[in-house]
Design a protein around this motif. Structure first.
Motif, PDB file in Angstrom:
ATOM      1  N   ALA A 149       0.834  -1.201   0.000  1.00 58.20           N
ATOM      2  CA  ALA A 149       0.000   0.000   0.000  1.00 58.20           C
ATOM      3  C   ALA A 149       0.873   1.257   0.000  1.00 58.20           C
ATOM      4  CB  ALA A 149      -0.929  -0.004   1.216  1.00 58.20           C
ATOM      5  N   ARG A 150       1.947   1.234   0.753  1.00 62.24           N
ATOM      6  CA  ARG A 150       2.849   2.388   0.787  1.00 62.24           C
ATOM      7  C   ARG A 150       3.490   2.622  -0.576  1.00 62.24           C
ATOM      8  NH1 ARG A 150       7.787   2.071   4.640  1.00 62.24           N
ATOM      9  NH2 ARG A 150       8.674   1.129   2.797  1.00 62.24           N
ATOM     10  N   LYS A 151       3.923   1.550  -1.229  1.00 64.56           N
ATOM     11  CA  LYS A 151       4.515   1.672  -2.564  1.00 64.56           C
ATOM     12  C   LYS A 151       3.496   2.200  -3.563  1.00 64.56           C
ATOM     13  CE  LYS A 151       8.079  -1.848  -2.132  1.00 64.56           C
ATOM     14  NZ  LYS A 151       8.559  -3.152  -2.607  1.00 64.56           N
ATOM     15  N   LEU A 152       2.276   1.727  -3.477  1.00 64.61           N
ATOM     16  CA  LEU A 152       1.220   2.183  -4.376  1.00 64.61           C
ATOM     17  C   LEU A 152       0.957   3.666  -4.177  1.00 64.61           C
ATOM     18  CD1 LEU A 152      -0.857   1.387  -6.515  1.00 64.61           C
ATOM     19  CD2 LEU A 152      -2.424   0.834  -4.653  1.00 64.61           C
ATOM     20  N   LEU A 153       0.914   4.104  -2.921  1.00 67.46           N
ATOM     21  CA  LEU A 153       0.705   5.522  -2.636  1.00 67.46           C
ATOM     22  C   LEU A 153       1.853   6.365  -3.166  1.00 67.46           C
ATOM     23  CD1 LEU A 153      -0.767   5.498   0.991  1.00 67.46           C
ATOM     24  CD2 LEU A 153      -1.896   6.265  -1.103  1.00 67.46           C
ATOM     25  N   GLU A 154       3.076   5.877  -3.029  1.00 70.73           N
ATOM     26  CA  GLU A 154       4.231   6.610  -3.541  1.00 70.73           C
ATOM     27  C   GLU A 154       4.151   6.733  -5.052  1.00 70.73           C
ATOM     28  OE1 GLU A 154       7.647   4.507  -2.069  1.00 70.73           O
ATOM     29  OE2 GLU A 154       7.388   5.287  -0.036  1.00 70.73           O
ATOM     30  N   ARG A 155       3.729   5.675  -5.750  1.00 71.81           N
ATOM     31  CA  ARG A 155       3.616   5.710  -7.216  1.00 71.81           C
ATOM     32  C   ARG A 155       2.522   6.666  -7.660  1.00 71.81           C
ATOM     33  NH1 ARG A 155       3.112  -0.270  -8.721  1.00 71.81           N
ATOM     34  NH2 ARG A 155       4.585  -0.964  -7.176  1.00 71.81           N
TER      35      ARG A 155
END
Length: 158
Positions: A149-155
């Motif tokens: 979820a954190r990676k998705l938010l960063e993208r």
């Protein structure tokens, strides 16, 4: 305090400090050490002491929560503490990610239950080991979902 109690206390403090040593920043280290000590208290202290600490209202609330998932309170506590421990280890100990982290959690899940056999107030139960292992896997899965979820938010921010 008996010799066995002293050994369990020393083990609990030693394992707690070891778990916290590689967690980087001080707040994370303190959270991991304090969580490990609290988990040790829940696993090793006599149930009557824990019931007194929680009070009648606290015990009734905890039992009502456990009843919602068709478990007794002991099973629910085992599940929650190992989910929490696995989640913290995965999020705070970079060196314990991957197979080494899984091995550490498996050892802790089994050792925690076997250690209860050293106390007069607790007993070793195979079903608790199974709950501990299942809960550790659940905690690791939650940590992975958190990372994803954190990676998705960063993208999406880019």
């Amino acid at each position: 305090m008996t010799l066995t109690d002293g050994v369990l206390l020393a083990l609990a403090v030693g394992v707690s400090l070891w778990l916290g040593r590689g967690s980087g920043r001080r707040p994370g280290r303190a959270l991991l050490v304090m969580s490990a000590l609290a988990i040790s208290a829940l696993l090793f202290l006599p149930t009557a002491w824990l019931q007194t600490a929680a009070g009648p209202g606290g015990m009734a609330s905890l039992e009502a929560i456990a009843a919602r998932v068709s478990w007794d309170l002991s099973d629910a506590v085992h599940f929650l503490i190992f989910v929490w421990l696995a989640l913290l280890l995965r999020l705070l100990r970079r060196d314990l990610r991957g197979w080494l982290g899984i091995a550490v959690l498996l050892v802790l899940a089994v050792a925690a239950e076997l250690s209860q056999g050293l106390t007069s107030a607790r007993e070793v139960r195979l079903d608790d080991v199974c709950i501990n292992v299942f809960a550790a896997g659940t905690g690791l899965l939650l940590a992975e979902v958190t990372f994803a979820a954190r990676k998705l938010l960063e993208r999406t921010r880019r």
